[in-house]
Every structure is written in C-alpha cells, then in structure tokens.
Design an enzyme around this catalytic site. Structure first.
Site, PDB file in Angstrom:
ATOM      1  N   ARG A  54      -2.095  71.390  64.982  1.00 31.28           N
ATOM      2  CA  ARG A  54      -1.548  72.355  65.680  1.00 31.28           C
ATOM      3  C   ARG A  54      -1.787  73.699  65.168  1.00 31.28           C
ATOM      4  NH1 ARG A  54       0.850  68.108  67.097  1.00 31.28           N
ATOM      5  NH2 ARG A  54       0.548  67.799  64.747  1.00 31.28           N
ATOM      6  N   THR A  55      -1.551  74.165  63.816  1.00 31.95           N
ATOM      7  CA  THR A  55      -1.543  75.136  63.308  1.00 31.95           C
ATOM      8  C   THR A  55      -2.859  75.680  63.334  1.00 31.95           C
ATOM      9  OG1 THR A  55       0.346  74.495  62.192  1.00 31.95           O
ATOM     10  CG2 THR A  55      -0.693  76.579  61.727  1.00 31.95           C
ATOM     11  N   LYS A  83     -13.549  72.016  42.637  1.00 30.15           N
ATOM     12  CA  LYS A  83     -14.373  72.270  41.214  1.00 30.15           C
ATOM     13  C   LYS A  83     -13.488  73.058  40.331  1.00 30.15           C
ATOM     14  CE  LYS A  83     -18.690  73.343  43.876  1.00 30.15           C
ATOM     15  NZ  LYS A  83     -19.462  74.554  44.287  1.00 30.15           N
ATOM     16  N   ARG A 104      -3.082  77.482  54.828  1.00 25.92           N
ATOM     17  CA  ARG A 104      -1.910  76.525  54.350  1.00 25.92           C
ATOM     18  C   ARG A 104      -2.137  75.977  53.024  1.00 25.92           C
ATOM     19  NH1 ARG A 104      -0.092  71.654  58.324  1.00 25.92           N
ATOM     20  NH2 ARG A 104       1.161  73.590  59.308  1.00 25.92           N
ATOM     21  N   HIS A 132       7.330  78.304  57.039  1.00 26.12           N
ATOM     22  CA  HIS A 132       6.126  78.184  58.057  1.00 26.12           C
ATOM     23  C   HIS A 132       6.478  79.189  59.021  1.00 26.12           C
ATOM     24  CE1 HIS A 132       3.291  76.490  60.356  1.00 26.12           C
ATOM     25  NE2 HIS A 132       3.677  75.214  60.499  1.00 26.12           N
TER      26      HIS A 132
HETATM   27  N1   CP Z   1       3.792  72.001  63.580  1.00 24.08           N
HETATM   28  C1   CP Z   1       2.954  71.828  62.500  1.00 24.08           C
HETATM   29  O1   CP Z   1       2.684  72.807  61.612  1.00 24.08           O
HETATM   30  O2   CP Z   1       1.868  70.798  62.953  1.00 24.08           O
HETATM   31  P1   CP Z   1       0.501  70.697  62.146  1.00 24.08           P
HETATM   32  O3   CP Z   1       1.018  70.218  60.733  1.00 24.08           O
HETATM   33  O4   CP Z   1      -0.317  69.771  62.943  1.00 24.08           O
HETATM   34  O5   CP Z   1      -0.197  72.189  61.952  1.00 24.08           O
END
Ligand code: CP
Length: 307
Positions: A54-55, A83, A104, A132
């Site tokens: 999703r993100t 590396k 991320r 998040h």
């Molecule tokens: N909700 C969320 O962060 O989903 P993903 O891990 O798929 O990005």
C-alpha cells in the site's frame, strides 16, 4: 504551507495544517481531474528497505496521477546498501537526483537521520516499530470523512500494540483532539509502550483504559482499529505463534458492536479479521486504503508547493 517540509513523526504538522490536507483530499477524491499534471517535472524517489504494498504503490500512484515521475527500489538487496553503503551516503546521493524522498527502513530513527542528510524533503513511510505518519494521515482522513469529526470519539486499538507503529502514530495524533477516549486491547506481552501512555497521552490528559478482552469493550467503541501481530519484529518464532491469533474479529463478535462502528485496519491483514466481516457496511479498511492514495496526492502536491 507545507512546501519544502519533511514528514517524520505524527505531530510534525499542526491541526490546522491537517485540516487543510483533509480538505484537499476531499477535492481530489471528488474530482478526478483536480491537480492532475500539477507535479509535472517533479521526481519522487521511493526507497523501501522493507516490504510494502500500500504505502509504496499508493505513493507511486499518487505522484504519477499528479503528473510527476518516480524512481527507487522495493527491497534493499537491489541497492548499494547491500554492499555496505551507509544510509547517510545513500540519502545525500538520492536527494541530488530527486525532488522528494519517501523511505521505509527497519531502524527506528532512520527517517530523522535521512532528513538531516537530504537536500530535499523526506517522508517517513515507516521506521521500524516507531512511526508511520502517512498511515496516520490515511487513518485520520478516513475517520473524518466517515464520521465528520473527532470529537467525543472512543477508539479501540486491538492486537499488537507493542510493535504496531501505526497504533503509536495514530494514538499520538488523536491525542491532540478534545474528548477523545482510547481503549487499548492486547495480550499482556503486546501492550502499548509506556512512552505512549505516560508521555504522549498523559501530557494531553487523554482518558484511556487497557484490557485483554475485545468482547467486553467492543460495544463501547465508535472506531475499532485492528492490527496484525508483527511477525517480523519478534525475536522468538514460538512467541509469535503463541500470540498471533489472540484476536479474530468475526461476524458473531460484530453483532455486539454499535450500528455506526467503523472498523479500520492499516492492512495487510493476516487472520485478525475474518473475511466474513468484509461485507459488513461497518468494515472500512479497503476504503481506508483508497483514501491513502488521495491523501498522499494531497501531501505530495503540498510539499512540492503546487497548491
Ligand atoms: N499499511 C501499510 O503500511 O501497508 P504496507 O506495508 O503494504 O505498505
């Protein structure tokens, strides 16, 4: 207002700035042509050192829908991190190629570090079990659109409240609104960290309770925020297996809930919401994922300074 700003934690934007983002999100959702091509010539770098559906894809879709471009990687094995390149060096270089970075990374604090080495805004797409914030924007805008506002809201967080960064971010963000009550539902091993209850909630005088029984409290809730047990954060697989099915939301359990309950989940779901609940009109988690793309469009357009 947000031009050139990074987003690292859930409180980086003021309540007024969030309201503006929510308004912009509504305009984008209601008018397919709104802001299209507004980011033409802008480049988003999406650096994902951990898996995501999703993100990552909603950020990429958001930038493409705004007319901009995207580059990046979906797993660290295909980058020079494998590396031994430091995050600081990676960010220095990538920020010279792009106009905004979405990252991320499994390490808590990595997004803040990245923002210190970047010459362009950095958006935290999840730093370990910490925060998040764009999931929080998604959660807030979904509640706002489905419920109207946050006042007199009783929200239950259920599942892995220890490692669930979306819970930490949303609880922090909601603590800035008045008359919000929180109910934390988890096994003892996965309780909400004390830095959230004592520092964040305590500072804002937020009323909260803790329990391990979802069936006892479900009828009190306006919003139920389900979460999966975060397997990837456990050091001990046996402990994960013992705890993974602590809560399963079923159609039978939903019979105890209010007619206007909103069921949210950041997704991915594993076992914690039975698929039989998906057709219940109170299940809003797929709508929530859709709102995630609209609010990321609003965020990118704002940070790029095109609105
Ligand atoms: N909700 C969320 O962060 O989903 P993903 O891990 O798929 O990005």
């Amino acid at each position: 207002m947000l031009q050139g700003r990074s987003l690292i934690g859930p409180d980086d934007f003021s309540v007024a700035e969030l309201d503006r983002l929510f308004e912009l999100t509504a305009c984008i959702k209601d008018d397919a042509g709104y802001l299209r091509q507004s980011c033409r010539g802008k480049l988003l770098a999406a650096l994902f050192f951990e898996p995501s559906t999703r993100t990552r894809l909603s950020f990429e879709a958001a930038m493409l829908r705004l007319g901009g471009g995207v580059c990046g990687f979906a797993e660290p094995g295909s980058s020079s991190a494998s590396k031994g390149e430091s995050l600081a060096d990676t960010i220095r270089v990538v920020s010279s190629y792009s106009d905004v970075i979405v990252m991320r990374n499994p390490k808590e604090g990595s997004a803040l570090l990245a923002s210190r080495y970047s010459s362009v805004p950095v958006i935290n797409a999840g730093d370990g079990g910490h925060h998040h914030p764009t999931q929080t924007l998604t959660d807030l805008v979904t509640i706002k659109h489905l419920r109207g506002d946050f006042s007199r809201l009783t929200i239950g967080f259920c599942g892995d409240l220890k490692f669930g960064r979306t819970v930490h971010s949303l609880a922090s963000a909601l603590s800035r609104y008045v008359n919000v009550k929180m109910v934390f539902i988890s096994p003892g091993e996965l309780k909400i960290p004390e830095y959230i209850t004592q520092t964040v909630l305590g500072k804002n005088n937020i009323e909260y309770t803790e329990t391990d029984r979802l069936e006892k409290v479900i009828s009190d809730l306006d919003v139920l925020y389900m979460t999966r047990v975060q397997r990837e954060r456990f050091l001990n697989e046996e402990e994960y297996i013992r705890l993974k099915d602590s809560y399963i939301l079923t159609a039978k359990l939903m019979k105890r809930a209010r007619d206007k309950l909103i069921v949210l989940h950041p997704l991915p779901r594993v076992n914690e919401i039975s698929v039989e609940v998906d057709n219940d009109p109170r299940a809003a988690y797929f709508k929530q994922a859709e709102y995630g793309m609209y609010i990321r469009m609003a965020l990118l357009a704002s940070i790029m300074g095109v609105v």
